[in-house]
Design an enzyme around this catalytic site. Structure first.
Site, PDB file in Angstrom:
ATOM      1  N   GLY A 182       0.842  -1.209   0.000  1.00  0.00           N
ATOM      2  CA  GLY A 182       0.000   0.000   0.000  1.00  0.00           C
ATOM      3  C   GLY A 182       0.870   1.249   0.000  1.00  0.00           C
ATOM      4  N   ASP A 231       0.373  -8.801   1.324  1.00  0.00           N
ATOM      5  CA  ASP A 231      -0.711  -7.916   0.883  1.00  0.00           C
ATOM      6  C   ASP A 231      -1.725  -8.703   0.061  1.00  0.00           C
ATOM      7  OD1 ASP A 231      -0.476  -4.512   0.640  1.00  0.00           O
ATOM      8  OD2 ASP A 231      -2.111  -5.523  -0.403  1.00  0.00           O
ATOM      9  N   PHE A 275      -5.845  -5.315  -2.330  1.00  0.00           N
ATOM     10  CA  PHE A 275      -7.172  -4.679  -2.451  1.00  0.00           C
ATOM     11  C   PHE A 275      -7.009  -3.212  -2.852  1.00  0.00           C
ATOM     12  CE2 PHE A 275     -10.776  -2.501  -0.052  1.00  0.00           C
ATOM     13  CZ  PHE A 275     -11.615  -2.533  -1.149  1.00  0.00           C
ATOM     14  N   ASN A 297      -4.907 -12.387  14.230  1.00  0.00           N
ATOM     15  CA  ASN A 297      -3.924 -13.256  13.569  1.00  0.00           C
ATOM     16  C   ASN A 297      -2.493 -12.774  13.790  1.00  0.00           C
ATOM     17  OD1 ASN A 297      -5.738 -15.159  12.587  1.00  0.00           O
ATOM     18  ND2 ASN A 297      -6.217 -13.912  10.782  1.00  0.00           N
ATOM     19  N   GLY A 305      -1.591 -13.246  17.493  1.00  0.00           N
ATOM     20  CA  GLY A 305      -1.383 -14.675  17.748  1.00  0.00           C
ATOM     21  C   GLY A 305      -0.012 -15.111  17.250  1.00  0.00           C
ATOM     22  N   TYR A 355     -14.549   1.317   9.982  1.00  0.00           N
ATOM     23  CA  TYR A 355     -13.122   1.657  10.094  1.00  0.00           C
ATOM     24  C   TYR A 355     -12.787   2.066  11.534  1.00  0.00           C
ATOM     25  CZ  TYR A 355      -8.672   3.932   8.794  1.00  0.00           C
ATOM     26  OH  TYR A 355      -7.346   4.304   8.684  1.00  0.00           O
ATOM     27  N   TYR A 377      -3.676  -8.362  24.640  1.00  0.00           N
ATOM     28  CA  TYR A 377      -2.606  -9.363  24.422  1.00  0.00           C
ATOM     29  C   TYR A 377      -1.349  -8.977  25.217  1.00  0.00           C
ATOM     30  CZ  TYR A 377      -4.504 -12.590  20.942  1.00  0.00           C
ATOM     31  OH  TYR A 377      -5.222 -13.582  20.313  1.00  0.00           O
ATOM     32  N   THR A 421      -2.014  11.289   6.338  1.00  0.00           N
ATOM     33  CA  THR A 421      -0.675  11.213   5.749  1.00  0.00           C
ATOM     34  C   THR A 421      -0.795  11.179   4.226  1.00  0.00           C
ATOM     35  OG1 THR A 421       0.065  10.015   7.694  1.00  0.00           O
ATOM     36  CG2 THR A 421       1.467   9.858   5.762  1.00  0.00           C
ATOM     37  N   ARG A 428      -8.734   9.949  -1.277  1.00  0.00           N
ATOM     38  CA  ARG A 428      -8.530  10.877  -0.166  1.00  0.00           C
ATOM     39  C   ARG A 428      -8.236  12.270  -0.711  1.00  0.00           C
ATOM     40  NH1 ARG A 428      -4.869   7.056   3.570  1.00  0.00           N
ATOM     41  NH2 ARG A 428      -4.519   6.079   1.554  1.00  0.00           N
TER      42      ARG A 428
HETATM   43  P1  NAD Z   1      -3.513   1.835   1.583  1.00  0.00           P
HETATM   44  O1  NAD Z   1      -4.938   1.528   1.287  1.00  0.00           O
HETATM   45  O2  NAD Z   1      -2.673   2.435   0.530  1.00  0.00           O
HETATM   46  O3  NAD Z   1      -2.753   0.536   2.114  1.00  0.00           O
HETATM   47  C1  NAD Z   1      -3.387  -0.518   2.785  1.00  0.00           C
HETATM   48  C2  NAD Z   1      -2.788  -1.828   2.264  1.00  0.00           C
HETATM   49  O4  NAD Z   1      -3.394  -2.922   2.968  1.00  0.00           O
HETATM   50  C3  NAD Z   1      -3.074  -2.060   0.789  1.00  0.00           C
HETATM   51  O5  NAD Z   1      -1.896  -2.473   0.135  1.00  0.00           O
HETATM   52  C4  NAD Z   1      -4.129  -3.153   0.779  1.00  0.00           C
HETATM   53  O6  NAD Z   1      -4.122  -3.923  -0.406  1.00  0.00           O
HETATM   54  C5  NAD Z   1      -3.749  -3.932   2.015  1.00  0.00           C
HETATM   55  N1  NAD Z   1      -4.854  -4.710   2.582  1.00  0.00           N
HETATM   56  C6  NAD Z   1      -6.124  -4.295   2.840  1.00  0.00           C
HETATM   57  N2  NAD Z   1      -6.842  -5.293   3.380  1.00  0.00           N
HETATM   58  C7  NAD Z   1      -6.003  -6.366   3.484  1.00  0.00           C
HETATM   59  C8  NAD Z   1      -6.159  -7.687   3.953  1.00  0.00           C
HETATM   60  N3  NAD Z   1      -7.329  -8.142   4.422  1.00  0.00           N
HETATM   61  N4  NAD Z   1      -5.106  -8.532   3.892  1.00  0.00           N
HETATM   62  C9  NAD Z   1      -3.903  -8.110   3.394  1.00  0.00           C
HETATM   63  N5  NAD Z   1      -3.712  -6.862   2.933  1.00  0.00           N
HETATM   64  C10 NAD Z   1      -4.745  -6.006   2.977  1.00  0.00           C
HETATM   65  O7  NAD Z   1      -3.532   2.778   2.873  1.00  0.00           O
HETATM   66  P2  NAD Z   1      -2.350   3.500   3.645  1.00  0.00           P
HETATM   67  O8  NAD Z   1      -2.637   4.942   3.631  1.00  0.00           O
HETATM   68  O9  NAD Z   1      -1.042   3.025   3.184  1.00  0.00           O
HETATM   69  O10 NAD Z   1      -2.612   2.995   5.136  1.00  0.00           O
HETATM   70  C11 NAD Z   1      -1.833   1.975   5.730  1.00  0.00           C
HETATM   71  C12 NAD Z   1      -2.278   1.778   7.178  1.00  0.00           C
HETATM   72  O11 NAD Z   1      -2.134   2.991   7.913  1.00  0.00           O
HETATM   73  C13 NAD Z   1      -3.746   1.364   7.317  1.00  0.00           C
HETATM   74  O12 NAD Z   1      -3.854   0.424   8.360  1.00  0.00           O
HETATM   75  C14 NAD Z   1      -4.430   2.655   7.701  1.00  0.00           C
HETATM   76  O13 NAD Z   1      -5.607   2.413   8.446  1.00  0.00           O
HETATM   77  C15 NAD Z   1      -3.351   3.343   8.520  1.00  0.00           C
HETATM   78  N6  NAD Z   1      -3.540   4.800   8.532  1.00  0.00           N
HETATM   79  C16 NAD Z   1      -3.286   5.527   7.399  1.00  0.00           C
HETATM   80  C17 NAD Z   1      -3.499   6.905   7.428  1.00  0.00           C
HETATM   81  C18 NAD Z   1      -3.215   7.772   6.227  1.00  0.00           C
HETATM   82  O14 NAD Z   1      -3.506   8.955   6.278  1.00  0.00           O
HETATM   83  N7  NAD Z   1      -2.638   7.291   5.152  1.00  0.00           N
HETATM   84  C19 NAD Z   1      -3.991   7.510   8.578  1.00  0.00           C
HETATM   85  C20 NAD Z   1      -4.267   6.723   9.688  1.00  0.00           C
HETATM   86  C21 NAD Z   1      -4.021   5.361   9.656  1.00  0.00           C
HETATM   87  N1  UDP Z   2     -12.689  15.789   1.032  1.00  0.00           N
HETATM   88  C1  UDP Z   2     -13.088  16.739   0.104  1.00  0.00           C
HETATM   89  N2  UDP Z   2     -13.017  16.414  -1.209  1.00  0.00           N
HETATM   90  C2  UDP Z   2     -12.547  15.223  -1.653  1.00  0.00           C
HETATM   91  C3  UDP Z   2     -12.115  14.260  -0.702  1.00  0.00           C
HETATM   92  C4  UDP Z   2     -12.209  14.600   0.637  1.00  0.00           C
HETATM   93  O1  UDP Z   2     -13.520  17.846   0.459  1.00  0.00           O
HETATM   94  O2  UDP Z   2     -12.502  15.020  -2.886  1.00  0.00           O
HETATM   95  C5  UDP Z   2     -12.751  16.159   2.477  1.00  0.00           C
HETATM   96  C6  UDP Z   2     -13.462  15.133   3.344  1.00  0.00           C
HETATM   97  O3  UDP Z   2     -14.846  15.381   3.374  1.00  0.00           O
HETATM   98  C7  UDP Z   2     -12.794  15.387   4.690  1.00  0.00           C
HETATM   99  C8  UDP Z   2     -11.366  15.803   4.324  1.00  0.00           C
HETATM  100  O4  UDP Z   2     -11.421  16.204   2.953  1.00  0.00           O
HETATM  101  O5  UDP Z   2     -13.413  16.456   5.359  1.00  0.00           O
HETATM  102  C9  UDP Z   2     -10.348  14.666   4.455  1.00  0.00           C
HETATM  103  O6  UDP Z   2     -10.848  13.555   3.749  1.00  0.00           O
HETATM  104  P1  UDP Z   2     -10.015  12.221   3.557  1.00  0.00           P
HETATM  105  O7  UDP Z   2     -10.926  11.227   2.934  1.00  0.00           O
HETATM  106  O8  UDP Z   2      -8.734  12.537   2.878  1.00  0.00           O
HETATM  107  O9  UDP Z   2      -9.610  11.773   5.041  1.00  0.00           O
HETATM  108  P2  UDP Z   2     -10.437  11.617   6.416  1.00  0.00           P
HETATM  109  O10 UDP Z   2     -11.800  12.204   6.274  1.00  0.00           O
HETATM  110  O11 UDP Z   2     -10.495  10.145   6.632  1.00  0.00           O
HETATM  111  O12 UDP Z   2      -9.626  12.355   7.383  1.00  0.00           O
END
Ligand code: NAD
Ligand code: UDP
Length: 311
Positions: free
Chosen positions: A11, A32, A35, A98, A101, A144, A158, A174, A185
């Site tokens: 991801g 991964d 998805f 998982n 564990g 979520y 745990y 991020t 996003r």
């Molecule tokens: P992303 O969607 O790019 O990455 C998530 C990855 O997890 C993907 O590669 C997806 O294919 C994989 N995945 C999803 N379900 C799976 C499953 N059941 N089994 C194996 N792989 C699976 O999102 P990201 O921004 O890289 O986020 C990574 C992690 O950080 C997530 O857990 C997310 O909740 C957390 N996080 C991200 C942000 C952000 O702003 N990017 C903020 C808070 C938390």
């Molecule tokens: N948002 C927006 N236009 C878009 C996508 C998101 O105005 O095309 C807004 C969304 O409603 C939220 C903020 O931007 O208030 C951040 O959205 P994002 O989905 O990036 O992250 P999260 O809401 O999970 O913090």
């Protein structure tokens, strides 16, 4: 050399983390189900002898001998995590069971990628780790938020019951190169729209706020958190405290890209948090004076450059 498992490693954040861990001389197993992630995100790592890419879904058990586990697997964008809400809950909850564990069995350290979403639509501002949050348990975002909250509960239990060495990072919004163009996003949406001179879609009036962190700052903090001593379990907020309205973000992206796009307003999604800003005092204290280094403008420049090249 450590052996490290990164779930969700293909991801956006996971692929940056895998690369950094490899560069530091570790052996990395990236797991991964693709998805929301993609082989493309790690294709440049495939010829590295200490990198392994495995297609696996963490709702199913997985067994391997490693020293550390970073549990990042979970779709993070609202459109993707709401696409199959039950699956999202299963990924957070069964995935945590998982990985915990596994950590228990092999005595590995395990870090959970939790989220600022555990604070819901926060009434306490900025958010500190002792705030319990304001979440709607039956709303559109609950698959979520509540999945991640349950995962945090599993992690601490745990730790208390089985002495598993855990870390919990509460990650705030991020962004950076490597986000997918259809991620959904706000940062990637606005950049893609601006580069194509398409309408910039602000949901609601744009006065809601977020605090945007550049991916390199996050990766640095995650590694530092994993390396803290066993008494540090978290949760620890990891984010950039500079807070912006979504309208300000749109205006900044329009200016940097010199775009002809115009701003339009679409309905605000259900339970969209109105404000979000991390208090990072705990992270600074525990993570060796860590603090974010990349200002929004510089991070946006790098991210825009990335999207220009994949256009
Ligand atoms: P992303 O969607 O790019 O990455 C998530 C990855 O997890 C993907 O590669 C997806 O294919 C994989 N995945 C999803 N379900 C799976 C499953 N059941 N089994 C194996 N792989 C699976 O999102 P990201 O921004 O890289 O986020 C990574 C992690 O950080 C997530 O857990 C997310 O909740 C957390 N996080 C991200 C942000 C952000 O702003 N990017 C903020 C808070 C938390
Ligand atoms: N948002 C927006 N236009 C878009 C996508 C998101 O105005 O095309 C807004 C969304 O409603 C939220 C903020 O931007 O208030 C951040 O959205 P994002 O989905 O990036 O992250 P999260 O809401 O999970 O913090």
């Amino acid at each position: 050399m450590k052996k490290i498992l990164v779930t969700g490693g293909a991801g956006f954040i996971g692929s940056h983390l895998c690369e950094r861990l490899l560069n530091e001389g570790n052996e990395v197993i990236c797991l991964d189900n693709f998805f929301t992630g993609s082989k493309k995100n790690v294709i440049h790592l495939l010829n590295r002898p200490y990198f392994e890419l495995i297609r696996h879904d963490i709702t199913m058990p997985y067994f391997v001998e490693v020293d550390e586990i970073y549990n990042l697997a979970c779709p993070a964008s609202p459109i993707h995590y709401q696409h199959n809400a039950i699956k999202t809950i299963k990924t957070s909850v069964m995935g945590a069971i998982n990985m915990l564990g596994l950590a228990k069995r092999i005595k590995a350290k395990v870090l959970q990628a939790s989220t600022s979403e555990v604070y819901g639509d926060p009434i306490v501002h900025p958010q500190t780790e002792d705030y319990w949050g304001n979440c709607n348990p039956i709303g559109k975002r609950s698959c979520y938020d509540e999945g991640k909250r349950c995962a945090e509960s599993l992690f601490v239990n745990y730790y208390h019951q089985n002495n598993v060495r855990i870390k919990i990072a509460r990650i705030f919004n991020t962004y950076g190169p490597g986000m997918s163009a259809n991620d959904g996003r706000v940062v990637s949406n606005f950049i893609v729209q601006a580069l194509k001179d398409e309408d910039i879609t602000i949901f609601g009036n744009g006065n809601q706020t977020r605090s945007f962190q550049y991916v390199d700052d996050l990766v640095e903090a995650l590694i530092r958190l994993m390396n803290t001593d066993d008494s540090v379990i978290g949760p620890v907020n990891i984010g950039n405290p500079n807070e912006f309205t979504i309208l300000e973000l749109a205006e900044q992206i329009l200016k940097i890209t010199n775009s002809k796009s115009k701003i339009i307003h679409l309905p605000l999604p259900e339970d969209d948090p109105s404000q979000r800003q991390p208090n990072i005092s705990l992270a600074k204290k525990l993570l060796n004076n860590w603090e974010p280094k990349v200002e929004l403008n510089n991070g946006l420049l790098k991210t825009i450059e990335y999207f220009k090249n994949i256009k």
